[in-house]
Every structure is written in C-alpha cells, then in structure tokens.
Design an enzyme around this catalytic site. Structure first.
Site: not given
Length: 711
Positions: A212, A243-245, A263
């Site tokens: 992030y 990507s991180d969520w 994502n």
C-alpha cells in the site's frame, strides 16, 4: 490438472497465448486486469474470505476461469481450513522442510476449495517489533525471511497453486500504511529490504502483491522502478503483479508501471483504464503485456501435472494437517529462560492452576485478512485438561483480580500463567466502519489492556503496538502468582518481541508460543511436561529498553528506513539485548566442534560443524552460521546470518551439519557502480546458538580477491 479446470485447460491446449490475446477485445482484456465480485460476496457473507474471490484473468466467452484468490499466511481463509501457527511462530522453527510441508498442506486445502491463487508468503522485514502485522512475517533478518518464504512458496506451488509473495515492498508500519511514504537509499533498499523477495522470485514464485505504501514518493502499486526496472528487468520475473486489496492503486497508469491486476474491484482500471487507452494516453501494448503475464501463469499451473489425482474436500482440516499444525506449534515455541522449573513431572505435579484470561480464549491471531476459521481451536486450558484430566487442572484466577489469583496459587503444585495479546491489541488495522467478521471477539478482552482499542463507539481494533511491555494487570498477575507458587511458568502469546524487564525476576520460567494455531493448547501441554523439548529460536531481538530499537512512529506519513535494525543495530551500538536473535533453550545441552570452511571457485562458501547432544534428553539443536565482514569497502554489520539448520539428536549422539553460502549472500551492493561485490580480506566464520552466543566457534578465512557479481 483435475477435472474442475477442464474448460480452462481445453483453451490452453488448443490455442497459444498470442492467439488467445488476438481473440480478446480491448474491453475483455481490460476486464481481465481486475478482480470482480468482491463487494457482493462480502455483502452477502459479512465475512472476509467466505469463498474464493475472482481476482482477474477470467473470460467467460473463451472459457477462462481466471484467478480465484484466498489469503493465507496462517492457512487458507476460505471455509473451515487448518489454522497453522502464525508466520512469526513458523519463523521461530528455523525449519525449511517443515515450512515446505505447511505450504503443501495449504495448497491441498486451497485446491479442495477452488482456490488457485494464495496470498500466503509475507516476508516484510520486522524493522520494529511494534509493527501490528509482525505476526504475518517471519522475523527481522532478510536471509532468514528469504529461506523460509522460499520453502513456503515452493511447497504450495508443488500442487499448482500460484504463490503470492507480499507486500512489495518496505511495508513495516500498519496504522498509516495507506499513505506512508518510505524514504530509503539505494544500498539499504538492495541489501536489507529486497534480497528475500529476490530469492523467492528466483525460486519460482509466480505472483507478487504490491504494498500500500509509497517508496521514495511513489505508491508501490504504480512504482515503475520496483515493478519493472527491478522486478522484471533485473530479476527476470515473468509472473504477474496484483495490487493489495482496496486502496492499492491510484492511477490507471499503474498498468504502464508494471501492475497487471487491480484487486479487488476496478477502481482505476476498468472504465478508467479503458478510456485512457482509447484516448491514446496508454498504449494498448501495456494491456497486452499484462494479459500475457496473467495467461502465461494460468497456463503454467493449469497444464502442469498434479502430484495427486484429485483434491477432495476431505483434505480440509484433515488429521494429517491438524497433526502438522500441532507439530509446528511444538517446534516453534521458544523457551526464554528456565530456572530448573521445566519440564514439569506429571507424576509429581498432581494439581495445576491455570491463570489469565487468555487461557480460555481461542486466540489464533488477528481478525483481519489473514484470519482462518478452523473447525476447532484447542485453548491452553483445554490442552492442559486433555493431557492431565479435568480433576487435575483448575482455572484459578486472572488479571481482573491479581491479588485473589495469588492467594489461590499457593494450593497448586504448579502454576501456569497465560499472558500476552489478542487481535484487539495487535494485527491488521481495522477501522470501526469495516466489518471483516471480527465481531465475535469477546467484549471482556478490551479490559486486558489499559485503554485498549474497542470495536464500538467509533474506535478501531488491531494496528501497531505503542508499548512493547505486557499490560500492567498481567504483570501484577505474574508477580502475585509467582510470589505464592515457586513453580510458576509464564506463557507469552504475542506476534513479536515482548519486553520482560518488569517481571523477569519473579517468574522461574517463561516460554513464548506466539499465536500457536488450532492445536496450540495440545502442543503447550506436551512442551511443559517434557513430551517434546522446546526447540524454537527467536527470529527477532528482544531489547532491555525500547529506545534501543529504531524509531517507530505509528502516526507517521513519512518515514526514513535506514540501514540498521535488529541484531545488526545492537551490535553496532554495543548494546546488550535481553534476548539475542536466535536465542532459545531446550531441555538438553549441546556442544559444537570441528569447525571448518572452504571457498569454491565461483566465490561460494562451504562451512561444516559437528554438533553433539551432551545432555540426557533427545532434542533439536539449531546451529546458526554468521559471517563477519572486512567492512573496508563500505560499512557493514559486525555479523550477518548466512545459514541455519535443524539437527535432531539423541543423548550422546553427534552429527555434522553443512552450510553453503551462495556468492550473492556474501556480497554488498555498490550503489555508485550498480553492482554486487564480494570484498577481499578476512571474513570471520562463526557458528553459534544465537547472535550473542559466548560459546560460539569462530575462524577467519581470507578472500584474496574481490568478486564483481553484477546485478
């Protein structure tokens, strides 16, 4: 692959990747670069990970099922899977083979539940033990992170489940992770924060999750230097990056930087990305490149032969896997100190008093994205009761009334005090308006810490720790019980280092079990009563004073990550830790002898040592190899971990263990020349039980010339 992927397998057999891309419309290709359905699944279930999430790569028209994601540092979060001890506990095993088996078990349960993308390999550096998500990584040392992460990834991919290594990169503060800008110089980046990622990537890991935070001013999810220059151009990574969520992407131009999948849903990809391509602001070749990476990875795992004919639901939380979870819990516990109190003798210890609120809590770790929902959890009280019988074990008091607990403790042959933390105090930072299914945490846990975070009235839970000590009420409980009972054992449940200065003098013995998973209570009983000798080693340094760690600001939006942390920082500053990196006692004694070392033509190093069990109990020893550097070309740590092994020995038995150090693990990064170099000069070779072992064996080995390894 098994029958459930037959349609997807068919298209990969009949068409090349290039032919598939040629048949896709621009809209379809862009759609494949985002997850879909996350919010509807979450709204329906109210639970994170209720079922696998579509994470990109799908195309219904061509029969491409795409990526089905589950998180997984402690186990597959879908369904009721096996909950293993947290990653930090598994880091304490220093056991690659055991971690490979954990990865394999996770993959079996993933396949059984329709998951083909597993976010299980978290290897962010534990720069400071206050980091809220410390429990999700393996420790403070880059070499150790790389070795353990590689084993987990390879174990999972053995069954054709795509491993994700995360969070790339420099993610070590939780509370401000969405907007933190980490500033780091090139040498520090290359030597401290990236080598473990590279090792895992080069071992075959097929997927990377971006972090992030920002690095040097640019969000990781759209950081061209990280995602393209280093990851692809230098390391040769051919898999995909996702990507991180939620809040992991901030521009459609992330596609040009090297992000392949956003994502969980298209916020900046989808329509925004499509519009930019149609305007000519983003070249369609960037889209084709991303889709090619996704499809190539899917094809690789779809067409590969499976080690077994099928993956039935009966594999999920099966006896073999829960037994493995227990073994990991037994081998990860770290015996911090022992003043002739352990192991307990079940013949003479007839009555055991158990103290502390955590004794009855199903406390397997944080309740965020890594939460696993196993079919059962054995608490410390349940484990001890199962081992000794209900008539011999009594829950006798807790921190709500330490004085009363102390008065009760005198009646028992031994007192076990369970202290530490829960998801309320540490873990993934969960704002109050986000529900990941964490509402079932008992309300009375909020009283364990003074001023603990609560789940109501607009407050949050989890996040970074501001205090590395136990709560005052728990310290009081330890002191009161230990004053009344000379056979008091303290069990520490926590994700990383806990300072012990304010109670160490009172307790005859202490053991850290971390978050020990679904079989933790059974493992604890085996350890305390000597059925298994403790063999875990601390994967971090425990300080005497919190100021001895690097600066750690949980509210920071800018942070400088320097070269020094962990045992290297303590060595540089000449500070004595309370417990050094690698520390851990057993119920036996060991001696090392016959240290020898030699170099190969390519610059690699071979080291051998003989380990002998000189005690009276079978146990596992964990010799660690440290290299001391000439340090003339550039400042370097006094010593760096470059090898470790696990040696099980019966009383009187000896065995030789051999370490091989690859050339890159001997090198330092010359930022001015953009190359890795092995220094000439004397290198100190040390084999020890910890980073501060006074009985360590050492020798010096001359490196007559410098080696230039390139990038």
């Amino acid at each position: 692959m098994s029958d459930e992927t037959g349609c997807q397998d068919s298209i990969f057999q009949s068409m090349t990747i290039g032919e598939i891309i040629a048949r896709l419309t621009l809209e379809e290709k862009v759609a494949m670069m985002s997850g879909s359905g996350f919010y509807s699944i979450h709204a329906e279930s109210k639970k994170w990970g209720a079922k696998p999430y579509p994470a990109g790569g799908a195309n219904e028209r061509l029969g491409i099922e795409g990526l089905k994601f589950s998180d997984g540092p402690r186990g597959v979060i879908v369904g009721h899977s096996t909950c293993f001890p947290c990653s930090m506990a598994r880091g304490a095993t220093f056991d690659r083979d055991l971690e490979w088996r954990v990865g394999e078990a996770m993959a079996l349960e993933a396949r059984a539940q329709g998951v083909n993308l597993l976010g299980q390999v978290c290897v962010n550096v534990l720069r400071h033990p206050g980091w809220g998500r410390a429990q999700e990584t393996y420790g403070e040392d880059s070499f150790h992170l790389g070795e353990m992460g590689r084993a987990l990834s390879q174990g999972s991919q053995h069954h054709n489940v795509i491993s994700t290594v995360k969070h790339f990169a420099l993610n070590s503060i939780e509370n401000t992770r969405f907007n933190l800008d980490v500033h780091v110089d090139e040498r520090t980046l290359r030597e401290i924060y990236l080598p473990h990622f590279r090792k895992i990537i080069e071992s075959g890991c097929l997927s990377v999750m971006s972090a992030y935070n920002k690095v040097n001013g640019t969000y990781c999810g759209q950081n061209h230097y990280l995602l393209t220059q280093i990851l692809r151009n230098e390391w040769g990574f051919e898999g995909f990056v996702h990507s991180d969520w939620v809040l992991g992407v901030y521009s459609p131009h992330a596609a040009e930087a090297g992000l392949d999948v956003e994502n969980p849903e298209p916020a900046w990809f989808g329509d925004n990305l499509l519009a930019e391509v149609r305007k000519g602001n983003i070249a369609e070749v960037a889209i084709d490149t991303a889709v090619r990476r996704i499809l190539r990875t899917l094809k690789q795992v779809t067409k590969a032969d499976d080690p077994r004919p099928s993956y039935p639901m009966s594999l999920v939380a099966c006896s073999e896997h829960t037994g493995l979870a227990r073994k990991v819990a037994e081998q990860s516990a770290v015996l911090l100190w022992n003043r002739d109190s352990l192991p307990l003798d079940e013949r003479s210890v007839r009555r055991v008093g158990v103290f502390g609120k955590l004794a009855t809590l199903e406390n397997t770790g944080d309740r965020g994205s890594s939460r696993v929902n196993p079919p059962y959890v054995v608490t410390p009280l349940k484990g001890l009761t199962s081992f000794l019988g209900t008539d011999r074990v009594t829950l006798a008091g807790d921190e709500a009334d330490p004085i009363a607990a102390g008065k009760a403790a005198d009646a028992f042959d031994a007192a076990i005090v369970i202290v530490g933390y829960t998801a309320v105090e540490e873990g993934e930072y969960i704002p109050s308006h986000i529900n990941l299914g964490q509402e079932d945490i008992p309300e009375n846990l909020t009283s364990i810490l003074d001023g603990a975070r609560k789940r109501s009235n607009g407050q949050t839970m989890g996040g970074d720790r501001n205090d590395l000590r136990l709560p005052p009420a728990q310290v009081d409980l330890i002191r009161q019980v230990a004053a009344a009972n000379p056979c008091t054992v303290v069990v520490v449940v926590a994700g990383s280092a806990v300072m012990v200065e304010d109670w160490m003098d009172a307790a005859p013995a202490a053991i850290q079990t971390f978050y020990a998973g679904m079989e933790g209570g059974n493992a604890l009983a085996s350890l305390l009563f000597g059925k298994v000798s403790p063999s875990g080693r601390l994967p971090f340094t425990v300080a005497r004073d919190a100021s001895h760690y690097p600066p750690f600001d949980t509210k920071a939006h800018d942070a400088e990550y320097g070269y020094w942390h962990g045992y290297a920082l303590f060595d540089r500053d000449g500070r004595d830790p309370r417990f050094p990196f690698g520390h851990g006692l057993t119920y036996s004694q060991f001696e090392y002898s016959g240290l020898r070392a030699g170099r190969r033509e390519d610059g690699a190093l071979d080291v051998a040592v003989t380990v002998t069990n000189t005690g009276t109990r079978a146990a596992i020893e964990t010799p660690q190899l440290y290299i001391g550097w000439p340090g003339k070309a550039a400042p370097r740590p006094k010593q760096s971990l470059r090898g470790f092994s696990r040696v099980p020995l019966a009383p009187g038995e000896s065995a030789e263990t051999v370490f091989t150090v690859e050339p890159r693990d001997l090198a330092w990064y010359d930022a001015s020349q953009r190359t890795w170099r092995i220094e000439s000069g004397l290198h100190t070779i040390t084999v020890a039980r910890s980073a501060r072992d006074p009985r360590a064996l050492s020798m010096q080995l001359p490196f007559e010339r410098e080696f230039n390894l390139g990038l």
